[in-house]
Design a protein around this motif. Structure first.
Motif, short mmCIF file in Angstrom:
data_model
loop_
_atom_site.label_atom_id
_atom_site.label_comp_id
_atom_site.label_asym_id
_atom_site.label_seq_id
_atom_site.Cartn_x
_atom_site.Cartn_y
_atom_site.Cartn_z
N HIS A 1 -7.51 9.17 1.74
CA HIS A 1 -8.54 10.20 1.31
C HIS A 1 -9.10 9.52 -0.27
CE1 HIS A 1 -11.54 13.52 0.55
NE2 HIS A 1 -10.37 13.52 -0.49
N VAL A 2 -7.72 9.99 -0.83
CA VAL A 2 -8.03 9.57 -2.38
C VAL A 2 -8.95 8.19 -2.44
CG1 VAL A 2 -7.33 8.99 -4.55
CG2 VAL A 2 -6.45 11.17 -3.37
N ARG A 3 -8.24 7.26 -2.27
CA ARG A 3 -9.33 5.93 -1.85
C ARG A 3 -10.13 5.64 -1.71
NH1 ARG A 3 -5.74 1.33 1.82
NH2 ARG A 3 -7.52 2.41 3.20
N ARG A 4 -10.72 6.53 -0.13
CA ARG A 4 -12.24 6.39 -0.07
C ARG A 4 -13.20 6.89 -0.70
NH1 ARG A 4 -12.94 9.10 5.86
NH2 ARG A 4 -11.71 10.95 4.20
N GLU B 1 0.78 -0.97 -0.27
CA GLU B 1 0.17 -0.10 -0.31
C GLU B 1 1.07 1.03 -0.09
OE1 GLU B 1 -4.06 1.65 1.70
OE2 GLU B 1 -3.29 -0.19 2.73
N ALA B 2 2.04 1.25 0.52
CA ALA B 2 2.80 2.46 0.54
C ALA B 2 3.35 2.42 -0.44
CB ALA B 2 4.04 2.20 1.75
N GLU C 1 1.70 1.97 -3.46
CA GLU C 1 1.22 2.89 -4.01
C GLU C 1 0.51 3.66 -3.82
OE1 GLU C 1 -3.31 1.52 -4.41
OE2 GLU C 1 -2.03 -0.69 -4.39
N ALA C 2 0.92 4.58 -1.99
CA ALA C 2 0.69 5.82 -1.70
C ALA C 2 1.54 6.63 -2.61
CB ALA C 2 0.19 6.02 -0.81
N LEU C 3 2.90 5.74 -3.00
CA LEU C 3 3.90 7.24 -3.09
C LEU C 3 4.36 6.91 -4.58
CD1 LEU C 3 6.61 6.01 0.15
CD2 LEU C 3 5.20 7.71 -0.46
N ALA C 4 3.21 6.57 -5.38
CA ALA C 4 3.94 6.04 -7.36
C ALA C 4 3.42 7.70 -7.16
CB ALA C 4 2.84 4.66 -8.09
N PRO C 5 4.30 8.20 -7.58
CA PRO C 5 4.26 9.67 -9.07
C PRO C 5 2.61 9.67 -9.11
CG PRO C 5 6.14 8.41 -9.64
CD PRO C 5 4.63 8.02 -8.56
N THR D 1 -2.93 11.35 2.03
CA THR D 1 -3.33 11.14 0.74
C THR D 1 -4.33 10.84 0.07
OG1 THR D 1 -2.34 13.89 0.48
CG2 THR D 1 -4.04 12.85 -0.79
N HIS D 2 -3.23 9.43 -0.16
CA HIS D 2 -3.53 8.50 -0.32
C HIS D 2 -4.89 7.82 -0.11
CE1 HIS D 2 -3.08 4.48 -2.56
NE2 HIS D 2 -2.89 4.04 -0.96
#
Ligand SMILES: [Zn+2]
Ligand SMILES: [Zn+2]
Length: 251
Positions: free
Chosen positions: A150-153, A125-126, A128-132, A147-148
């Motif tokens: 939030h956006v996922r939700r 998951e990390a 994925e969250a850090l992918a540009p 932010t990741h």
């Protein structure tokens, strides 16, 4: 996807996500300087090292226990308990923002810190969250992890479909809740059914067992959604509406 370190010889600046974790520990310590060998400092140092190693950083001084303990002390400038420090040190803008957002909400802070901790502990998951491509403007330096989440939700296909269906049944149209933009009106058939969903509740309001309700989601056009996330703190929908109104008034 690994990021290339931008300045490998220097340790990266603390991100918003990291400062949330640091403030949480600062409040746990009641603002006191942690004792040498404090296990909580070691734990945070290990966690942050994990976070930066995922992004290709390394180094002996990278978020070591000493650096972490010193960072906690930066919050004293904003702490009324240490009012004598006010004016002596300017303090850092991001630290001030995190202090103002969370210092008086220790429970929210704890939950938010836990969510950040969980994501770092889960390498998949990390990454994925850090992918540009996950970056929202200005978030790269400030903290992509929250932010990741939030956006996922707000990208749950099922929830979005339910929300649109409910609004269509109620109002007969899908329009931006901030500016009234209607994709179908502007783009014709191609815009039919098109609109974005924004989650209006902060992460800390959502304990694990509570899933998103349709009423937590707002429908927004792409521009308004972008504006909400363009800068911290994120805007509420009423604030954005006021902003639009003000901007359209003749000067
Ligand atoms: Zn809009
Ligand atoms: Zn959003």
């Amino acid at each position: 996807m690994k990021h290339q370190p931008k300045t490998p010889s220097r340790n990266p600046a603390w991100t918003r996500d990291e400062l949330i974790l640091a403030l949480n520990l600062y409040l746990e310590c009641n603002g006191a300087f942690p004792a040498k060998g404090d296990a909580r400092v070691q734990e945070l140092s290990d966690l942050l090292n994990k976070f930066w190693r995922l992004q290709g950083y390394s180094g002996a001084t990278l978020r070591n226990t000493n650096g972490v303990a010193m960072k906690l002390m930066n919050f004293r400038v904003h702490d009324p308990k240490y009012a004598e420090l006010k004016g002596l040190k300017a303090g850092n803008k991001l630290e001030k923002e995190v202090w103002e957002e969370f210092a008086n909400q220790p429970d929210d802070l704890k939950k938010t810190a836990q969510a950040i901790c969980d994501i770092i502990q889960n390498p998949q998951e990390a990454e994925e969250a850090l992918a540009p491509e996950q970056e929202i403007e200005a978030e790269a330096v400030e903290g992509q992890l929250l932010t990741h989440l939030h956006v996922r939700r707000e990208r749950s296909k099922k929830l979005i479909a339910q929300k649109k269906k409910a609004v269509l049944e109620n109002l007969g149209q899908l329009v931006c809740e901030a500016c009234g933009f209607d994709f179908q009106k502007r783009y014709g058939e191609r815009g039919a059914g098109f609109i974005e969903c924004h989650h209006t509740k902060p992460l800390s309001d959502l304990p694990e067992e509570r899933t998103t309700r349709l009423s937590d989601l707002a429908l927004l056009c792409a521009n308004c959604h972008r504006m909400i996330h363009a800068k911290r703190p994120w805007l509420s929908i009423p604030d954005l509406r006021d902003m639009i109104k003000k901007a359209s008034q003749p000067h």
